[in-house]
Design a protein around this motif. Structure first.
Motif, mmCIF file in Angstrom:
data_model
loop_
_atom_site.group_PDB
_atom_site.id
_atom_site.type_symbol
_atom_site.label_atom_id
_atom_site.label_comp_id
_atom_site.label_asym_id
_atom_site.label_seq_id
_atom_site.Cartn_x
_atom_site.Cartn_y
_atom_site.Cartn_z
ATOM 1 N N ASP A 152 -10.027 1.158 1.444
ATOM 2 C CA ASP A 152 -11.122 1.513 2.352
ATOM 3 C C ASP A 152 -10.853 1.055 3.793
ATOM 4 N N THR A 153 -9.774 0.276 4.019
ATOM 5 C CA THR A 153 -9.463 -0.116 5.398
ATOM 6 C C THR A 153 -8.583 0.923 6.096
ATOM 7 N N TYR A 154 -8.238 2.008 5.379
ATOM 8 C CA TYR A 154 -7.461 3.042 6.072
ATOM 9 C C TYR A 154 -8.407 3.896 6.915
ATOM 10 N N ASP A 155 -8.052 4.021 8.200
ATOM 11 C CA ASP A 155 -8.843 4.818 9.129
ATOM 12 C C ASP A 155 -8.057 6.090 9.447
ATOM 13 N N PRO A 156 -8.608 7.258 9.091
ATOM 14 C CA PRO A 156 -7.879 8.525 9.262
ATOM 15 C C PRO A 156 -7.451 8.804 10.708
ATOM 16 N N ASN A 157 -7.989 8.067 11.666
ATOM 17 C CA ASN A 157 -7.587 8.281 13.063
ATOM 18 C C ASN A 157 -6.221 7.689 13.384
ATOM 19 N N TYR A 158 -5.685 6.895 12.454
ATOM 20 C CA TYR A 158 -4.398 6.241 12.705
ATOM 21 C C TYR A 158 -3.387 6.680 11.654
ATOM 22 N N PRO A 159 -2.073 6.559 11.976
ATOM 23 C CA PRO A 159 -1.056 7.019 11.026
ATOM 24 C C PRO A 159 -1.107 6.240 9.705
ATOM 25 N N LEU A 160 -0.949 6.972 8.626
ATOM 26 C CA LEU A 160 -1.014 6.348 7.313
ATOM 27 C C LEU A 160 0.168 5.424 7.065
ATOM 28 N N THR A 161 1.372 5.868 7.479
ATOM 29 C CA THR A 161 2.553 5.051 7.171
ATOM 30 C C THR A 161 2.486 3.708 7.908
ATOM 31 N N ALA A 162 1.911 3.703 9.112
ATOM 32 C CA ALA A 162 1.761 2.437 9.834
ATOM 33 C C ALA A 162 0.874 1.485 9.037
ATOM 34 N N TRP A 163 -0.201 2.030 8.476
ATOM 35 C CA TRP A 163 -1.122 1.233 7.656
ATOM 36 C C TRP A 163 -0.406 0.694 6.417
ATOM 37 N N MET A 164 0.327 1.597 5.754
ATOM 38 C CA MET A 164 0.987 1.232 4.505
ATOM 39 C C MET A 164 2.071 0.170 4.729
ATOM 40 N N TYR A 165 2.903 0.395 5.744
ATOM 41 C CA TYR A 165 3.999 -0.557 5.961
ATOM 42 C C TYR A 165 3.496 -1.867 6.556
ATOM 43 N N ALA A 166 2.366 -1.845 7.261
ATOM 44 C CA ALA A 166 1.800 -3.105 7.743
ATOM 45 C C ALA A 166 1.415 -3.989 6.554
ATOM 46 N N ILE A 167 0.845 -3.367 5.523
ATOM 47 C CA ILE A 167 0.466 -4.123 4.321
ATOM 48 C C ILE A 167 1.718 -4.588 3.586
ATOM 49 N N ALA A 168 2.730 -3.689 3.482
ATOM 50 C CA ALA A 168 3.972 -4.050 2.797
ATOM 51 C C ALA A 168 4.653 -5.224 3.511
ATOM 52 N N ARG A 169 4.688 -5.148 4.827
ATOM 53 C CA ARG A 169 5.317 -6.193 5.618
ATOM 54 C C ARG A 169 4.574 -7.517 5.431
ATOM 55 N N TYR A 170 3.245 -7.425 5.386
ATOM 56 C CA TYR A 170 2.437 -8.621 5.180
ATOM 57 C C TYR A 170 2.750 -9.276 3.837
ATOM 58 N N ARG A 171 2.871 -8.450 2.782
ATOM 59 C CA ARG A 171 3.171 -8.996 1.452
ATOM 60 C C ARG A 171 4.583 -9.594 1.428
ATOM 61 N N LEU A 172 5.500 -8.959 2.162
ATOM 62 C CA LEU A 172 6.879 -9.470 2.201
ATOM 63 C C LEU A 172 6.927 -10.827 2.901
ATOM 64 N N ILE A 173 6.250 -10.934 4.034
ATOM 65 C CA ILE A 173 6.237 -12.203 4.768
ATOM 66 C C ILE A 173 5.613 -13.294 3.911
ATOM 67 N N ASP A 174 4.518 -12.936 3.231
ATOM 68 C CA ASP A 174 3.853 -13.891 2.354
ATOM 69 C C ASP A 174 4.810 -14.351 1.250
ATOM 70 N N PHE A 175 5.567 -13.405 0.711
ATOM 71 C CA PHE A 175 6.539 -13.720 -0.344
ATOM 72 C C PHE A 175 7.629 -14.655 0.173
ATOM 73 N N LEU A 176 8.166 -14.349 1.352
ATOM 74 C CA LEU A 176 9.252 -15.169 1.912
ATOM 75 C C LEU A 176 8.756 -16.581 2.216
ATOM 76 N N ARG A 177 7.507 -16.653 2.672
ATOM 77 C CA ARG A 177 6.927 -17.957 2.973
ATOM 78 C C ARG A 177 6.798 -18.783 1.691
#
Lengths: 180, 211
Positions: A64-89
């Motif tokens: 529900d945090t996806y806003d159709p006014n912004y690119p979907l892939t940016a939203w998706m990879y921002a979450i992926a990147r966040y999970r990756l950083i969390d994992f590395l930490r």
């Protein structure tokens, strides 16, 4: 990219409650995420798959945090990147058990032979009973919300909330899993 | 559980997603934060004794603080959800701080050389630098709670934005106590107080915003 428009259409249909479109979105997202994580965690295919699963749950519970006014892939990879950083930490925290100790193809009796290192089904057992029951009935045994409600004696909205909370708890557990 | 099975489970009996109603929640959050901060000022510090005659400067200082918060708001809103560009919103914050610095210099140039120091320092230690972050705490706690319902992915920056936003709210309440009215004082030390709130937010943000 054609991918962007296609994925976006699928997610938006899923947001409207379309099971098949949501499944197609998650399946295609899983492919992209797998490539993303494997690229960044070379030689740790199982960790990468863990992260794929973790990110899929995150994409689902936070859709529900996806806003159709912004690119979907940016939203998706921002979450992926966040999970990756969390994992590395987390990996840095347990410096005593370095990541490279686990090779691809290592036979570790603790883990079932699945592509991911951890077993989501086992983690489900750690959820509070109400959440676990709601997820099991609706998500694993394919009962409708209504059936699950009458079977457990809970209200329908209670079932929905339990599923939602349960999935969020599951995502957190997936993160903590690796810390120990 | 294989990834395919997980996908099956996630996509089974999908409910239509609800649109999160953030506007109302954010407005309530900021308002409650302000009310609590004002209460803290009234109980802990005491409102200025000349509240009646000093209504104008108090209003001006509160308005300035509200403006500072308003400048940070677009940035905070972008950070609430993943993958949104920040662009000009960071520029707006930088421009605001730069403009304040220019205003301080201009205001001080207009004063007699002998009075500049007093106008700038406000005759003593500028306690607002410490008290504004303290008064920001209630708003910050509420904002973190609100943000956690969304999915901020840049936690340090989000923490800083929350800190600055609640610093602005804290400064609004602080204006009721603050005895110094000179523009150079307010634009220096209020901004520094808000900046300190942002720095604290950046430091502790990641700890509380993880999801």
């Amino acid at each position: 990219m054609a991918d962007e428009a296609h994925l976006r259409a699928l997610l938006l249909q899923g947001l409207a409650g379309d099971d098949a479109a949501h499944r197609a979105f998650l399946t295609e997202a899983a492919g992209l995420l797998r490539a993303y994580f494997r690229n960044r965690l070379r030689g740790q295919a199982e960790d990468a798959e863990d992260l794929v699963q973790e990110t899929l749950v995150a994409l689902h519970t936070r859709r529900d945090t996806y806003d159709p006014n912004y690119p979907l892939t940016a939203w998706m990879y921002a979450i992926a990147r966040y999970r990756l950083i969390d994992f590395l930490r987390r990996a840095k925290h347990r410096a005593t058990a370095p990541l490279d100790g686990v090779e691809v193809g290592d036979i570790d009796p603790q883990f079932d032979a699945s592509d991911a290192k951890r077993d989501v089904a086992v983690l489900l057992d750690k959820l509070p009973e109400k959440q676990r029951t709601a997820i099991r009935l609706v998500k694993l045994e394919d009962r409708s919300i209504k059936e699950a409600a009458s079977q457990t004696g809970l209200s329908e909205s209670d079932i929905k909330i339990s599923i939602h909370r349960g999935l969020k708890t599951l995502m957190r557990l997936m993160g903590q899993e690796q810390t120990t | 559980m294989k990834t395919d099975h997980l996908i099956d489970a996630l996509a089974r009996n999908v409910e239509p997603a609800e649109k999160p109603r953030w506007r109302m929640n954010l407005a309530i959050t900021l308002l409650v934060g302000l009310v609590v901060a004002v209460a803290l000022v009234a109980i802990g510090l005491g409102v200025r004794p000349d509240l009646g005659t000093a209504r104008m400067p108090i209003m001006m200082k509160a308005m300035f603080s509200a403006l500072a918060a308003a400048v940070v708001l677009p940035l905070a809103l972008q950070l609430m959800k993943p993958g949104r560009p920040l662009g000009w919103r960071i520029g707006a914050v930088v421009a605001f701080v730069a403009l304040c610095a220019v205003c301080v210099v201009v205001a001080l140039m207009g004063e007699e050389p002998g009075e500049r120091m007093a106008m700038w320092m406000g005759n003593g230690v500028p306690w607002c630098v410490v008290l504004i972050p303290v008064l920001a705490v209630p708003t910050a706690v509420l904002l973190v709670w609100l943000m956690r319902a969304f999915a901020p992915t840049r936690l340090t920056l989000t923490g800083a934005a929350i800190g600055a936003l609640s610093g602005g709210v804290g400064a609004m309440a602080y204006a009721m106590y603050c005895p110094v009215d000179s523009a150079a004082f307010v634009m220096t030390w209020y901004v520094l107080g808000i900046a300190l709130s942002a720095a604290i937010g950046a430091l502790v943000g990641a700890k509380f915003l993880r999801w």
